[in-house]
Design a protein around this motif. Structure first.
Motif, PDB file in Angstrom:
ATOM      1  N   GLU A  24      39.068  -9.575   6.920  1.00 23.82           N
ATOM      2  CA  GLU A  24      40.312 -10.120   7.123  1.00 23.82           C
ATOM      3  C   GLU A  24      41.498 -10.479   6.932  1.00 23.82           C
ATOM      4  N   VAL A  25      42.638 -10.633   7.278  1.00 26.93           N
ATOM      5  CA  VAL A  25      44.701 -10.275   6.385  1.00 26.93           C
ATOM      6  C   VAL A  25      44.637 -11.019   6.282  1.00 26.93           C
ATOM      7  N   LEU A  26      45.392 -10.596   5.033  1.00 29.35           N
ATOM      8  CA  LEU A  26      46.312 -12.090   4.484  1.00 29.35           C
ATOM      9  C   LEU A  26      47.552 -11.836   5.396  1.00 29.35           C
ATOM     10  N   VAL A  27      48.472 -12.884   5.652  1.00 26.28           N
ATOM     11  CA  VAL A  27      49.726 -13.109   6.336  1.00 26.28           C
ATOM     12  C   VAL A  27      50.377 -13.635   5.256  1.00 26.28           C
ATOM     13  N   ARG A  28      51.265 -13.445   5.421  1.00 24.25           N
ATOM     14  CA  ARG A  28      52.943 -14.230   4.303  1.00 24.25           C
ATOM     15  C   ARG A  28      53.169 -14.557   6.017  1.00 24.25           C
ATOM     16  N   VAL A  29      53.742 -16.087   6.210  1.00 25.41           N
ATOM     17  CA  VAL A  29      54.514 -16.758   7.019  1.00 25.41           C
ATOM     18  C   VAL A  29      55.708 -17.163   6.990  1.00 25.41           C
ATOM     19  N   HIS A  30      56.220 -16.441   7.868  1.00 27.26           N
ATOM     20  CA  HIS A  30      57.819 -16.947   7.950  1.00 27.26           C
ATOM     21  C   HIS A  30      57.592 -17.988   8.786  1.00 27.26           C
ATOM     22  N   ALA A  31      57.104 -18.497  10.142  1.00 26.63           N
ATOM     23  CA  ALA A  31      57.289 -19.637  10.544  1.00 26.63           C
ATOM     24  C   ALA A  31      55.932 -20.262  11.069  1.00 26.63           C
TER      25      ALA A  31
END
Length: 318
Positions: free
Chosen positions: A29-36
């Motif tokens: 998996e990949v952890l993504v910091r969400v911008h929008a």
């Protein structure tokens, strides 16, 4: 972490900004910091309780989450062989579930791709879901070709605004149906002709090689506009009369020379890559109606539910 939540089904006002545990990138998996993230019509149905059997994968209990597509940057990797690095700018779509309206999401690499460089991440969030849907509808389902005549119903909405641009990029002659106040917008997006749907009906139009329906009503009337060999693609159905509407779509898909193709979007990594390429080439640009902060998630849903949205409603997360 902060996330858009609701504790019961109901109107937009059931939504609120709450706190849930931050996800961890598991193996692969990949952890993504969400911008929008953007607000999609399927979320409205889910929040209202009309998609209960379809959202069972996310659990029957509350609180439930909001958001389907997203832009952000890679925060952590659960697998070193993903082809990604921390800090990479990405966009993606969650499959068959909600939860992107949050500070972080954990996803599989196949659910995302590199975001187009140089495109503001908040504006970019208007594209992943509707952009991949438009590509699937016109390129893969209808096989739209240069010189063909294309009609887009709901041309100023999320999918419609991308479809008008994609139709022009494909070399088609594009006719757009939209509200009176949005005719200049769809012309600017590439429509050769634009008509007010309130004063121009199916009987006033045609013939067309391809009809893209984003409205979900009057299937038979618009199907009759198809030239020999024509194709009609619908991405929705009439929620007021779901049984009759779906029955017509299924029957038309199986019988007759002018079949209606109905599909539910299933974005893939390659579709997201193709969309990014179209953006980089200048063929597609986002159309953003309004940007709301995550704390105003209820207002964002209310705005889409009220109708008349030009392009997409976007929720800025951070």
């Amino acid at each position: 972490m902060r996330a858009a939540l609701y504790d019961r089904y109901g109107p937009p006002e059931v939504l609120y900004q709450g706190t849930v545990p931050k996800p961890v990138a598991g193996p692969g998996e990949v952890l993504v910091r969400v911008h929008a993230a953007s607000v999609n019509s399927a979320e409205l149905a889910g929040r209202a309780g009309r998609l209960r059997p379809l959202t069972a994968a996310a659990g029957w209990g509350f609180p439930k989450r909001a958001g389907m597509d997203f832009t952000g940057e890679v925060a952590a990797l659960g697998s070193p062989r993903s082809g990604l690095r921390t800090g990479d700018r990405v966009w993606g779509v969650l499959p068959r579930t909600f939860g992107s309206a949050a500070e972080f999401v954990a996803v599989r690499p196949r659910q995302l791709a590199f975001a187009p460089p140089g495109l503001d991440p908040v504006r970019a969030a208007a594209l992943p879901g509707v952009g991949t849907t438009a590509i699937t509808a016109l390129r893969d389902q209808a096989r739209l070709a240069a010189g063909e005549r294309l009609l887009v119903r709901g041309a100023s909405g999320g999918v419609g605004s991308v479809a008008v641009q994609l139709g022009r990029a494909c070399g088609a002659r594009v006719t757009a149906l939209a509200g009176a106040g949005n005719l200049d917008l769809v012309r600017d997006l590439g429509a050769d002709e634009a008509f007010d749907y309130a004063t121009t009906g199916a009987a006033d139009l045609g013939p067309f090689d391809v009809v893209l329906d984003t409205v979900g009503t009057d299937f038979a009337a618009y199907r009759r506009l198809l030239a020999p060999g024509g194709r009609m693609v619908s991405i929705t159905f009439d929620h007021r009369h779901p049984v009759a509407s779906l029955g017509y779509l299924l029957a038309s898909a199986a019988f007759g020379p002018r079949r209606v193709r109905f599909f539910s979007g299933h974005p893939t990594h390659q579709l997201l890559v193709d969309l990014a390429q179209l953006v980089q080439e200048g063929a597609i640009r986002p159309v953003v109606d309004t940007v709301y902060p995550l704390a105003d998630i209820a207002r964002a849903h209310r705005a889409l539910e009220a109708g008349g949205v030009r392009g997409k409603i976007v929720v800025a997360v951070g």
